[in-house]
Motif scaffolding. Structure first.
Motif, PDB file in Angstrom:
ATOM      1  N   SER A  54      44.090  50.650  46.067  1.00  0.00           N
ATOM      2  CA  SER A  54      44.267  50.236  44.666  1.00  0.00           C
ATOM      3  C   SER A  54      45.179  51.183  43.904  1.00  0.00           C
ATOM      4  CB  SER A  54      42.900  50.208  43.962  1.00  0.00           C
ATOM      5  OG  SER A  54      41.930  49.627  44.783  1.00  0.00           O
ATOM      6  N   THR A  55      45.702  52.191  44.580  1.00  0.00           N
ATOM      7  CA  THR A  55      46.494  53.220  43.895  1.00  0.00           C
ATOM      8  C   THR A  55      47.967  53.068  44.241  1.00  0.00           C
ATOM      9  OG1 THR A  55      44.613  54.720  44.148  1.00  0.00           O
ATOM     10  CG2 THR A  55      46.733  55.719  43.583  1.00  0.00           C
TER      11      THR A  55
ATOM     12  N   PRO B 213      49.974  48.319  45.254  1.00  0.00           N
ATOM     13  CA  PRO B 213      48.507  48.418  45.322  1.00  0.00           C
ATOM     14  C   PRO B 213      47.859  47.067  45.030  1.00  0.00           C
ATOM     15  CG  PRO B 213      49.326  49.371  43.283  1.00  0.00           C
ATOM     16  CD  PRO B 213      50.532  49.043  44.112  1.00  0.00           C
ATOM     17  N   VAL B 214      46.642  46.898  45.526  1.00  0.00           N
ATOM     18  CA  VAL B 214      45.898  45.676  45.183  1.00  0.00           C
ATOM     19  C   VAL B 214      45.340  45.835  43.776  1.00  0.00           C
ATOM     20  CG1 VAL B 214      45.346  45.172  47.583  1.00  0.00           C
ATOM     21  CG2 VAL B 214      43.758  46.524  46.239  1.00  0.00           C
ATOM     22  N   ASP B 215      45.290  44.740  43.034  1.00  0.00           N
ATOM     23  CA  ASP B 215      44.799  44.803  41.651  1.00  0.00           C
ATOM     24  C   ASP B 215      43.301  45.064  41.621  1.00  0.00           C
ATOM     25  OD1 ASP B 215      47.259  44.380  40.573  1.00  0.00           O
ATOM     26  OD2 ASP B 215      47.055  42.190  40.586  1.00  0.00           O
ATOM     27  N   ASP B 216      42.597  44.336  42.483  1.00  0.00           N
ATOM     28  CA  ASP B 216      41.144  44.394  42.400  1.00  0.00           C
ATOM     29  C   ASP B 216      40.548  44.116  43.780  1.00  0.00           C
ATOM     30  OD1 ASP B 216      38.501  44.228  41.873  1.00  0.00           O
ATOM     31  OD2 ASP B 216      38.635  42.519  40.495  1.00  0.00           O
ATOM     32  N   PRO B 217      40.042  45.147  44.442  1.00  0.00           N
ATOM     33  CA  PRO B 217      39.498  44.940  45.793  1.00  0.00           C
ATOM     34  C   PRO B 217      38.421  43.860  45.838  1.00  0.00           C
ATOM     35  CG  PRO B 217      39.616  47.293  45.272  1.00  0.00           C
ATOM     36  CD  PRO B 217      39.952  46.553  44.008  1.00  0.00           C
ATOM     37  N   GLU B 218      37.743  43.623  44.721  1.00  0.00           N
ATOM     38  CA  GLU B 218      36.663  42.628  44.715  1.00  0.00           C
ATOM     39  C   GLU B 218      37.187  41.210  44.899  1.00  0.00           C
ATOM     40  OE1 GLU B 218      34.139  43.140  41.322  1.00  0.00           O
ATOM     41  OE2 GLU B 218      33.915  45.303  41.661  1.00  0.00           O
ATOM     42  N   GLN B 219      38.506  41.039  44.719  1.00  0.00           N
ATOM     43  CA  GLN B 219      39.066  39.690  44.780  1.00  0.00           C
ATOM     44  C   GLN B 219      39.796  39.410  46.093  1.00  0.00           C
ATOM     45  OE1 GLN B 219      38.484  37.548  42.296  1.00  0.00           O
ATOM     46  NE2 GLN B 219      37.356  39.164  41.227  1.00  0.00           N
TER      47      GLN B 219
END
Lengths: 69, 341
Positions: A54-55, B213-219
């Motif tokens: 995420s970084t 980067p991914v915005d939101d790992p939960e998605q």
């Protein structure tokens, strides 16, 4: 992202997101720990992996843990 | 210099797959790509013979190569060249055999093929110059090939700057200065800001552009990958324990943890004792499932990919990476966690 022990090589070959682990034969484990502690260690590694994913990074970046010396 | 040029049956104009059994043959003329190659070489070097063979025959009859080289020598040939073979495996192997036979006969030799062609690994000490992946790159590939031919014909060593894809053999020679003088010279160069100066260049690797980067790992759906030679017990697809030529994929459906009776590592580069006690130490499936059930990730991809990253060539590893990336992208997987041993 990459979970590995040989961080210097990972950086040299340009892996963008690196989380260091404790031994070559067990990237997501640590046989010196008891079962519960080892599970917690693995969990910490994966949480750190998600943080790394995420970084934003622009070059090989090592994501060290707070609990690591 | 008098040159013999090896091509397969297709580039010799004999035919395609149906003619792959064609026996070795020599013609005293340029054929197919040899025509343009001759034009590029000018008048100093002459392709006096085209030697060719069907790909299947060449694969099944290794002695074809020495046979063709001997016939070329009868024509007074002084240099043997082969290709370009692009990424065609059998053709690349045939080229490897021809240039090896030439070297054994005491002739200089040179092959052209793509760096990923398995033929490259069959050639020791003889230069291989890069070609493109397919015959669509013929023009550029022949330009580079011709330059390399001129250099080799002139007795020069072919280097990576010339497009050489295999290692330059190390040869002993007497240096102009003593080791102490050279070491001090290198140190002074380094102190002077030259970070590159070295007598022993290390292999260079690609620069990898980091993914956003991914915005939101939960998605998102996350995949688990490993180079730990991580397979179902019994290694059903015979994944190699070193120098892997392939990667394999296995389903994770119905698995909440990587159980010791179900998975094992066949990696030959370390003791697998700890991995096989608890395979989650290589593929962290138990924790990944936890994160999935807690919603910390949107989902876990229902299969994992593995190879053995022990002695694997950079070319193979690059291919695996490209294939994994494409496959995961197709499956709408947005992030991957790769464990490396």
């Amino acid at each position: 992202m990459l979970l590995c022990n040989l961080v210097s090589i990972a950086k040299r070959v340009g892996a963008p997101r690196i989380v260091p682990t404790r031994g070559i034969p067990y990237p997501t484990g640590d046989p010196d720990l008891g079962p519960d502690q080892e599970h917690a260690w693995r969990r910490e590694l994966l949480e750190r992996a998600l943080h790394a994913l995420s970084t934003p990074v622009t070059e090989p970046t090592v994501f060290e843990g707070e609990r690591e010396g | 210099m008098r040159i013999a040029h090896y091509v397969n049956q297709f580039f010799a104009g004999v035919g395609g797959e149906e003619e792959a059994g064609t026996r070795p043959e020599l013609r005293r003329e340029t054929v197919g790509p040899g025509k343009r190659l001759q034009a590029l070489l000018g008048e100093e070097h002459e392709i006096v013979a085209t030697i060719f063979c069907g790909d299947d025959h060449a694969a099944g009859h290794p002695e074809f190569a020495a046979d063709l080289v001997a016939r070329a020598q009868d024509e007074g040939v002084e240099l043997v060249i082969a290709g370009p073979a692009f990424t065609s495996g059998r053709y690349g192997l045939a080229c490897a055999r021809v240039v090896t036979a030439a070297a054994e006969a005491g002739l200089p030799a040179l092959a052209a093929m793509h760096g990923d062609n398995p033929g490259v690994g069959e050639i020791e000490g003889i230069p291989v110059v890069a070609s493109g992946e397919t015959a669509r790159t013929m023009r550029d590939s022949l330009d580079r090939f011709a330059e390399a031919v001129k250099k080799v014909a002139g007795g020069e060593e072919l280097t990576p700057e010339d497009g050489r894809v295999n290692p330059v053999p190390r040869r002993n020679r007497v240096a102009d200065h003593s080791a102490a003088q050279r070491a001090v010279a290198l140190l002074l160069a380094r102190l002077g800001g030259d970070e590159e100066a070295t007598e022993i260049p290390l292999p260079r690797f690609d620069q990898v552009e980091p993914a956003a980067p991914v915005d939101d790992p939960e998605q998102i759906v996350v995949a688990l990958l490993t180079e730990g030679g991580f397979v179902p017990v019994g290694n059903p697809d015979r994944l190699e324990s070193s120098r892997a030529s392939k990667w394999v994929r296995y389903s994770l459906e119905g698995h909440d943890s990587a159980a010791a009776e179900e998975f094992e590592s066949v990696h030959g580069g370390f003791s697998t004792q700890w991995a096989n006690e608890d395979p989650n130490r290589i593929l962290p499936l138990d924790v990944a499932r936890e994160l999935e059930s807690e919603g910390a990730i949107g989902g876990l991809h229902n299969e994992y990919f593995t190879t053995t990253g022990n002695g694997t060539t950079v070319a193979d590893a690059r291919r695996f990476g490209v294939e994994w990336g494409a496959d995961l992208h197709q499956a709408s997987v947005q992030a991957a966690i790769l464990t490396a041993t």
